[in-house]
Design a protein around this motif. Structure first.
Motif, PDB file in Angstrom:
ATOM      1  N   GLY A   1      42.568   4.903  21.247  1.00 39.76           N
ATOM      2  CA  GLY A   1      42.221   4.548  22.565  1.00 39.76           C
ATOM      3  C   GLY A   1      42.117   5.858  23.360  1.00 39.76           C
ATOM      4  N   GLY A   2      43.154   6.609  23.326  1.00 41.08           N
ATOM      5  CA  GLY A   2      43.465   7.994  23.738  1.00 41.08           C
ATOM      6  C   GLY A   2      42.250   8.819  23.371  1.00 41.08           C
ATOM      7  N   ALA A   3      42.099   8.862  21.993  1.00 36.96           N
ATOM      8  CA  ALA A   3      41.146   9.758  21.410  1.00 36.96           C
ATOM      9  C   ALA A   3      39.647   9.464  22.114  1.00 36.96           C
TER      10      ALA A   3
ATOM     11  N   GLY B   1      35.771  -7.777  14.501  1.00 32.98           N
ATOM     12  CA  GLY B   1      35.196  -7.935  15.786  1.00 32.98           C
ATOM     13  C   GLY B   1      34.525  -6.464  16.003  1.00 32.98           C
ATOM     14  N   GLY B   2      34.405  -5.706  15.526  1.00 34.78           N
ATOM     15  CA  GLY B   2      33.687  -4.356  15.800  1.00 34.78           C
ATOM     16  C   GLY B   2      34.645  -3.214  16.464  1.00 34.78           C
ATOM     17  N   LEU B   3      35.885  -3.665  17.195  1.00 31.43           N
ATOM     18  CA  LEU B   3      36.625  -2.717  18.157  1.00 31.43           C
ATOM     19  C   LEU B   3      37.714  -2.177  17.075  1.00 31.43           C
ATOM     20  N   PRO B   4      38.264  -0.921  17.139  1.00 27.34           N
ATOM     21  CA  PRO B   4      38.996  -0.428  16.413  1.00 27.34           C
ATOM     22  C   PRO B   4      40.306  -1.079  17.184  1.00 27.34           C
ATOM     23  N   VAL B   5      41.270  -1.091  16.143  1.00 24.99           N
ATOM     24  CA  VAL B   5      42.951  -1.461  16.508  1.00 24.99           C
ATOM     25  C   VAL B   5      43.290  -0.373  17.645  1.00 24.99           C
TER      26      VAL B   5
ATOM     27  N   HIS C   1      36.287   0.083  22.803  1.00 22.44           N
ATOM     28  CA  HIS C   1      34.876   0.728  22.551  1.00 22.44           C
ATOM     29  C   HIS C   1      34.567   0.658  21.184  1.00 22.44           C
ATOM     30  N   ARG C   2      33.361   0.327  20.824  1.00 30.77           N
ATOM     31  CA  ARG C   2      33.228   0.520  19.527  1.00 30.77           C
ATOM     32  C   ARG C   2      33.305   2.187  19.069  1.00 30.77           C
TER      33      ARG C   2
ATOM     34  N   TYR D   1      40.035   0.610   7.302  1.00 30.05           N
ATOM     35  CA  TYR D   1      40.660  -0.726   7.140  1.00 30.05           C
ATOM     36  C   TYR D   1      41.878  -0.729   8.177  1.00 30.05           C
ATOM     37  N   GLY D   2      41.536  -2.100   9.153  1.00 28.90           N
ATOM     38  CA  GLY D   2      42.530  -2.180  10.116  1.00 28.90           C
ATOM     39  C   GLY D   2      42.760  -0.823  10.856  1.00 28.90           C
TER      40      GLY D   2
END
Length: 430
Positions: free
Chosen positions: A70-72, A137-141, A145-146, A209-210
């Motif tokens: 998320g920070g990246a 779901g397309g969103l990273p853990v 944002h995609r 993966y995850g």
């Protein structure tokens, strides 16, 4: 978190998708002739993985803070990526697949390279992974944002008069697909004194993966020490454990992602993909790059190997060391069906998608080679549908499961595009 679409993001995706459809609608090919696949089952003997002696679970020094994926994917200092609305990017549309393209954009001019000065534009895009493979779901853990992650290899040759792309540094570009911006994150390992060390080796392929990112890596560390640096590996990183230097400095080390595990591989794998639909659960499929030459025998010898995740697999990085399936390419009856010079594979159950560089191909446009191979049932029934309508000088592949899109990218200097094509628009074996 729930997905939040901005008006800018919606407008951009609608515009680029519409432009790509209009540009390529007339190019969608008729169903090509299906042939017997030049592929055989490969003995699993000698293809076991070996778990590396780490994990390197020591966190970076105190001057780093953990920000995760998320920070990246946030911050005003990220680099904007041009789309078809940009004249410079639009001029590169000719390097897209000659199929119906859903979404595409270019790297910024500074990352495009220079055909006339290769030695001073050394970064070359290689691997590709998407949050659409990491999470259904397309969103990273940890992100809202995609996202897309690309690996870049750097020419790190000690002899500038004899470039050698096997001795490489690696960097990862973390792309926010909704805002179309990115930043670079450096893959590192933490030594026994807690110091950050750059990961070297050709980062030819990525799978996600995850929260875990898998990267194929060569042994060419150019003399630099590192965990199993003299052996080919699959290296594993945790996207939740991306760190940022607190003072905003650090140069290449400003954002880092430490290795958490690696697997020594029995052969050098150049690309890898995540298959969520393989029988018995998710697997990784990795393959070799076998350059073709002037003989028919040189068209054979590409190897593909499937490894299963240990139970319970969801979101974990642990692989069973014994392979469950492997194939090797054979001499094709028709040279146009050759499985050689492979740059990327995407496995989807019993279907394999392969893109290839030019090699020894009889067709008029060998730089756009692509094949769909079905490997269900007896080997005598395996089929291939090969064509030369993919992107020009392609690299890695990634399947966005929820939308049924196959994502890819190209590596040529001044020709670099990132794109998605609907699986339904790819000619496939009947």
């Amino acid at each position: 978190m729930a997905k939040h679409w901005t008006a800018t993001a919606v407008t951009w995706f609608a515009r680029t998708a519409a432009a790509a459809v209009l540009a390529s609608a007339a190019l969608t090919p008729a169903h090509a002739q299906v042939h017997a696949a030049p592929l055989k089952a490969l003995s699993l003997t000698g293809l076991d993985l070996t778990t590396g002696s780490d994990p390197h679970t020591t966190p970076p020094p105190a001057e780093y803070e953990q920000v995760g994926i998320g920070g990246a994917l946030t911050g005003t200092d990220r680099v904007a990526l041009p789309g078809s609305e940009d004249p410079g990017c639009a001029a590169r549309a000719s390097h897209l697949p000659l199929l119906r393209v859903r979404t595409w954009f270019c790297w910024n001019p500074g990352a495009q390279g220079d055909k006339r000065d290769l030695l001073h534009s050394p970064w070359v895009p290689q691997g590709l992974a998407t949050s659409g493979e990491a999470q259904l779901g397309g969103l990273p853990v940890g992100g809202d944002h995609r996202a897309l992650i690309a690996s870049w290899a750097w020419l790190n040759s000690p002899d500038p008069d004899a470039p050698d792309y096997r001795t490489n540094s690696v960097v990862l570009s973390v792309v926010d697909l909704d805002e179309r911006r990115y930043r670079d994150v450096l893959p590192v390992w933490v030594d026994g004194q807690g110091r950050l060390r750059r990961v070297y080796g050709h980062g030819g392929g990525l799978a996600w993966y995850g929260p875990y990112l898998f990267m194929t890596s060569s042994s060419n560390w150019n003399g630099y020490a590192g965990p199993d640096s003299t052996r080919p590996t699959i290296r594993v990183f945790d996207t939740r454990r991306i760190y940022r230097k607190r003072d905003g400095g650090g140069g290449d080390y400003r954002y880092v992602i430490p290795e958490v595990r690696h697997y020594v591989t029995p052969i050098l794998f150049d690309y890898v993909s995540l298959d969520r639909r393989s029988s018995g659960g998710a697997t990784l499929v990795a393959g070799t790059y076998k350059r073709s030459g002037g003989t028919s025998a040189s068209l054979a010898g590409t190897k593909l190997v499937r490894y299963r995740f240990q139970p319970p697999p969801d979101g974990d990085y642990r692989l069973a060391t014994a392979p469950v399936q492997a194939w090797a390419s054979t001499v094709p009856a028709d040279p146009a069906d050759a499985i050689s010079d492979v740059q990327g594979v995407q496995a989807d159950g019993d279907r394999l998608y392969l893109d290839m560089s030019a090699g020894s191909h009889p067709g008029p446009d060998p730089g756009r080679r692509f094949a769909t191979v079905d490997v269900d049932g007896a080997a005598s029934t395996w089929t291939i549908n090969a064509h030369t309508r993919w992107a020009h000088r392609p690299e890695d592949l990634s399947l966005w499961y929820a939308t049924g899109e196959l994502w890819g990218l190209t590596e040529g200097e001044e020709e670099r595009v990132v794109f998605s094509v609907g699986v339904a628009d790819i000619p496939a074996p009947a």
